[in-house]
Design an enzyme around this catalytic site. Structure first.
Site, PDB file in Angstrom:
ATOM      1  CE  LYS A 285       2.609  26.354  33.019  1.00 52.16           C
ATOM      2  NZ  LYS A 285       2.418  27.115  34.268  1.00 52.16           N
ATOM      3  CD  GLU A 371      -5.564  28.860  48.116  1.00 52.60           C
ATOM      4  OE1 GLU A 371      -5.443  29.091  46.900  1.00 52.60           O
ATOM      5  OE2 GLU A 371      -5.441  27.717  48.613  1.00 52.60           O
ATOM      6  NE  ARG A 399      -7.644  25.875  47.671  1.00 54.77           N
ATOM      7  CZ  ARG A 399      -7.432  24.692  47.073  1.00 54.77           C
ATOM      8  NH1 ARG A 399      -8.350  24.204  46.257  1.00 54.77           N
ATOM      9  NH2 ARG A 399      -6.332  24.017  47.268  1.00 54.77           N
TER      10      ARG A 399
END
Length: 641
Positions: A285, A371, A399
């Site tokens: 990253k 979630e 979600r």
């Protein structure tokens, strides 16, 4: 800010077909220029930086090898797609990222044919790509589907649900696992490159296929043993056993920054006759930009910044953010009560729980991008006597709605929901707006739903939640800074279902829920200037409603207006239902509801979004005057006075 970088090779490429015309030995230069252009663009606009820098070479290789847009390229989440946008005909607009009227910060179908599937939430790519692949298979049409999914997104069950059905796509589906944290397996230098190229080559596939055919002719016990031996031998080298069991042919790990080798491997994968393929690509990253490599968390999402120094522009000094106020208040509650625990779904910094974690590491749980699990996990903690706070963005809590209903509401468990990013969210646009939580929570029996009008109210509401053990309770609050009111030294427990009068008047009543209160007070001032005495109430609770207060306001004022930062079906709808059930509408009551429009709003500055939505002071005044049959042309003058 600095001048734009020199990008002579990138300047010759506007679309992927032009990229594919380049010789392979020019791709290294092309990737370097693409990275420089990405850094330069984001320094001007702000946005997601680290993830995009990590996939520059992968982006180049994918568009070089696959025939996009005929081959469908689906980016999971989509926040890493800026390099993809630059080489798919959108470079001339790349410095409008996340601005009003500009490019979205995520993939978006209406923006380009190279964005076959819109994304901004996690772990949807494999399911969508499987749909594209199977559709082509059924139609006998050419084209593969390629899903690029980050290793963080693999923490969500939806990814595995899709993989479990991927065999239906045959060799039309390719999944790229972008492992930017070495969370599955590290690369092992030249040997890993050699093995990756070997196991993706036609020669190896042919030998493996021949061995499988031979093994099938053996007695069943020997057949099973041979199959397992081959899978586990390769699995020990490559780490792919799990994916093999899900029906994928695993290739990797692969160095995601060696663009020429990536091309070699992806060409083998593209041309393979096996079933669905999974290519494990290891990336870094922030690759290629020192400040982002050194602090990937700080450069995941950035403000405008100076390219040379990496220093990000600081927001003007002002009130603390609602997120930081929530975090501080929750820390205080945890210091008073060791039963308070905090749960986040891969957003510790975004929800402020990183501060809670620093104080209470053993009472903080980051469950990853999951979630559904977060909500039911919180329900289990609540059932055992703990006081869990599930801090989840409003848009992400959607979600887990089934778990909210079945595992929390039906069982009446005291899970505390802290819904950050409620209402409109500015640059993140339609996918991150918290528009629907009032509508989807206020319909549920047993729930208490609050909305903070300012940061002081949020402190009181966090305290109220901590002490509420009789069922589920939620608070919503927006992205951004508070209003600047003093924070209480000692929080108060609010009486459930009781609002407050902020300003007393006689003719007009404005019933506000949440942070539109400031605009409601501005509207009241403008109405007073027109001789219309105005009451402003902060209802605090969308459920249960303060029925006594609402009845009094509706029956003692000529016109009443509800104001909320939510979609139709929320606070205003419940006030209308109350008025209807009480027979108040039969008496000619002038009741109007103001809410978010019935459409998804694109990114822009929050104040512009709310103006466009008709939820600022000017719009409130206009609504009142129209209800009173005044000339609405005079509204602008009065509201701006």
């Amino acid at each position: 800010m600095t001048d734009r970088p020199s990008t002579p090779l990138l300047d010759t490429v506007q679309t992927p077909d032009q990229l594919r015309a380049l010789p392979k030995d020019r791709l290294r230069q092309f990737a370097d220029e693409l990275r420089a252009e990405t850094i330069s663009a984001v320094s001007v606009t702000g946005g997601h930086l680290g993830a995009g820098l990590g996939v520059v070479e992968l982006t180049v290789a994918l568009h070089y090898v696959f025939d996009t847009p005929r081959d469908r390229l689906v980016w999971d989440v989509g926040h890493q797609c800026y390099p993809h946008k630059i080489i798919t005909g959108r470079r001339d607009r790349i410095r409008t990222l996340r601005m009003g009227g500009g490019l979205s910060g995520f993939t978006k179908r209406s923006e380009s044919e190279y964005d076959p599937f819109g994304a901004a939430h996690s772990s949807t790519s494999i399911s969508a790509a499987l749909g594209f692949a199977v559709a082509n298979k059924l139609a006998g049409a050419p084209g593969k589907a390629v899903a690029v999914i980050g290793d963080g997104a693999m923490s969500a069950g939806m990814a595995y649900e899709a993989m479990n059905n991927a065999e239906q796509a045959g060799n039309r589906l390719v999944v790229i696992l972008n492992d930017n944290d070495m969370s599955i397996a590290p690369p092992v230098g030249g040997l890993s490159h050699y093995l990756a190229r070997l196991v993706s080559s036609n020669k190896y596939l042919s030998v493996r296929h021949l061995a499988q055919r031979f093994a099938r002719r053996l007695p069943q016990p020997l057949h099973n043993a041979a199959r397992k031996a081959e899978e586990y031998a390769r699995g020990m080298v490559t780490g792919g056993t799990l994916f093999e069991e899900l029906g994928f042919y695993y290739v990797g790990p692969v160095d995601g920054h060696d663009v020429e080798r990536l091309v070699d491997i992806l060409e083998n994968v593209r041309d393979a006759d096996e079933g669905p393929m999974l290519v494990h690509v290891v990336t870094k990253k922030g690759k290629g930009y020192g400040p982002a490599e050194a602090a990937a968390d700080k450069y995941h999402g950035v403000q405008k910044f100076d390219v040379v120094s990496g220093v990000q522009a600081k927001a003007p000094a002002g009130p603390p953010s609602y997120t930081s106020v929530f975090a501080k208040a929750l820390v205080a509650e945890a210091q008073r009560d060791d039963r308070v625990v905090a749960i986040t779904a891969a957003m510790p910094a975004g929800t402020g729980l990183d501060k809670f974690q620093a104080k209470f590491p053993d009472r903080t749980f980051d469950v990853g991008i999951a979630e559904q699990h977060a909500v039911t996990f919180a329900a289990g903690l609540a059932a055992q006597g703990y006081r869990p706070f599930a801090a989840i963005y409003s848009t992400f809590l959607q979600r887990a709605y089934d778990q909210v209903v079945h595992d929390v509401a039906i069982q009446n468990l005291p899970v505390r929901f802290a819904m950050d990013r409620a209402g409109l969210v500015g640059a993140d646009g339609q996918t991150h707006a918290g528009s629907f939580d009032l509508a989807y929570l206020c319909t549920l029996p047993n729930f208490v739903v609050m909305a903070a009008a300012d940061e002081a109210e949020l402190v009181h509401m966090v305290h109220t939640m901590a002490l509420h053990d009789s069922g589920p309770i939620a608070v919503r609050y927006p992205r951004g800074n508070g209003t600047g009111v003093p924070l209480p030294e000692t929080p108060q427990k609010l009486e459930i279902g009781k609002g407050r009068i902020v300003r007393e008047g006689k003719k007009v009543a404005i019933l506000s829920l949440g942070t539109r209160l400031e605009e409601a007070l501005k509207a009241a001032e403008a109405l007073e200037g027109k001789g219309l005495s105005t009451t402003v109430a902060d209802l605090r609770f969308a459920k249960p409603l303060d029925e006594a207060l609402i009845r009094r306001l509706l029956t003692s004022h000529e016109v009443a207006v509800t104001v909320e930062e939510g979609a139709v079906g929320g606070f205003g709808a419940h006030v209308l239902t109350l008025a209807s059930d009480a027979g108040l509408t039969d008496a000619g009551l002038k009741l109007r509801t103001m809410r978010l429009p019935d459409r998804f709003q694109d990114q822009d500055k929050p104040e512009k979004q709310y103006s466009e939505a008709g939820l600022d002071a000017e719009a409130i005044v206009d609504t009142v005057l129209k209800a009173l049959r005044h000339n609405s042309a005079s509204v602008v003058e009065g509201a701006r006075a």
